[in-house]
Design a protein around this motif. Structure first.
Motif, short mmCIF file in Angstrom:
data_model
loop_
_atom_site.label_atom_id
_atom_site.label_comp_id
_atom_site.label_asym_id
_atom_site.label_seq_id
_atom_site.Cartn_x
_atom_site.Cartn_y
_atom_site.Cartn_z
N SER A 92 50.45 54.60 37.99
CA SER A 92 50.44 54.98 39.40
C SER A 92 51.85 54.86 39.97
O SER A 92 52.55 53.87 39.71
CB SER A 92 49.49 54.08 40.19
OG SER A 92 49.62 54.28 41.58
N ASP A 93 52.25 55.85 40.74
CA ASP A 93 53.52 55.79 41.45
C ASP A 93 53.37 55.08 42.79
O ASP A 93 54.36 54.79 43.45
CB ASP A 93 54.08 57.20 41.67
CG ASP A 93 54.45 57.86 40.35
OD1 ASP A 93 55.09 57.20 39.51
OD2 ASP A 93 54.08 59.04 40.15
N ASP A 94 52.13 54.83 43.20
CA ASP A 94 51.85 54.18 44.48
C ASP A 94 50.53 53.43 44.38
O ASP A 94 49.48 53.95 44.78
CB ASP A 94 51.80 55.25 45.59
CG ASP A 94 51.55 54.67 46.97
OD1 ASP A 94 51.47 53.42 47.12
OD2 ASP A 94 51.41 55.47 47.92
N THR A 96 49.31 50.88 45.95
CA THR A 96 48.65 50.64 47.24
C THR A 96 48.01 51.92 47.77
O THR A 96 46.83 51.92 48.16
CB THR A 96 49.64 50.06 48.26
OG1 THR A 96 50.07 48.78 47.79
CG2 THR A 96 49.00 49.91 49.63
N GLY A 97 48.75 53.01 47.79
CA GLY A 97 48.21 54.28 48.29
C GLY A 97 47.05 54.79 47.47
O GLY A 97 46.03 55.23 48.02
N ASP A 140 51.44 50.02 38.23
CA ASP A 140 52.66 50.60 38.79
C ASP A 140 53.56 51.12 37.68
O ASP A 140 53.92 50.37 36.75
CB ASP A 140 53.40 49.53 39.61
CG ASP A 140 54.48 50.13 40.50
OD1 ASP A 140 55.21 51.03 40.05
OD2 ASP A 140 54.57 49.68 41.66
#
Length: 155
Positions: A92-94, A96-97, A140
């Motif tokens: 995932s690049d984000d 939290t998002g 991440d």
């Protein structure tokens, strides 16, 4: 979250060494150096933030790696009572998002590196689960170079 970023299948095992021998021989896998973290942080809705002694490794072969996890009894990563496939891991690049998007879509947050209530985000990984049951670990992508070095035989 993108299926194309799937990179591992996480398997809880009761004995890491035995699982490495068994799966390595039968599936033709070799293993990255075993890592032991005596205080891996994990927040879960039921138990809050905890430090768990976790021993784990990944197959050196990819692009879909096999992750083996051995955790203490009665913890999230305990493979004694419910051994076998536990989750899939996706870069995932984000975190939290992506986690918030999954929660908004009806998924449940079942684990995170950090306590989400502390105001510092989820950390570099979360575990989310849709109503149908599959657990997805969002990791991440910032740690990808460290994993690539480890899979290639580095420390």
């Amino acid at each position: 979250m993108n299926y194309q970023d799937l990179f591992h299948l996480g398997i809880r095992v009761p004995n890491l060494t035995e699982a490495m021998d068994e799966l390595g021989e039968s599936m033709g896998l070799t293993w990255a150096a075993v890592r032991e973290n005596p205080a891996q942080t994990l927040w879960t809705p039921d138990d809050g933030l905890q430090e768990i002694h976790l021993t784990f490794t990944y197959s050196a072969e990819g692009p879909q790696h096999v992750e083996l996890l051995e955790g203490p009894a009665d913890t999230f990563w305990d493979g004694r009572g419910c051994t076998g496939a536990h989750h899939v891991g996706i870069w995932s690049d984000d975190v939290t998002g992506d986690t918030d998007a999954m929660i908004a879509a009806g998924w449940s947050l079942v684990g995170a590196q950090n306590d989400p209530a502390d105001g510092n985000g989820y950390g570099i990984f979360t575990y989310v689960q849709p109503p149908t049951g599959l657990i997805v670990e969002l990791v991440d992508r910032i740690v990808l170079p460290h994993f690539e070095q480890w899979w290639a035989g580095g420390a």
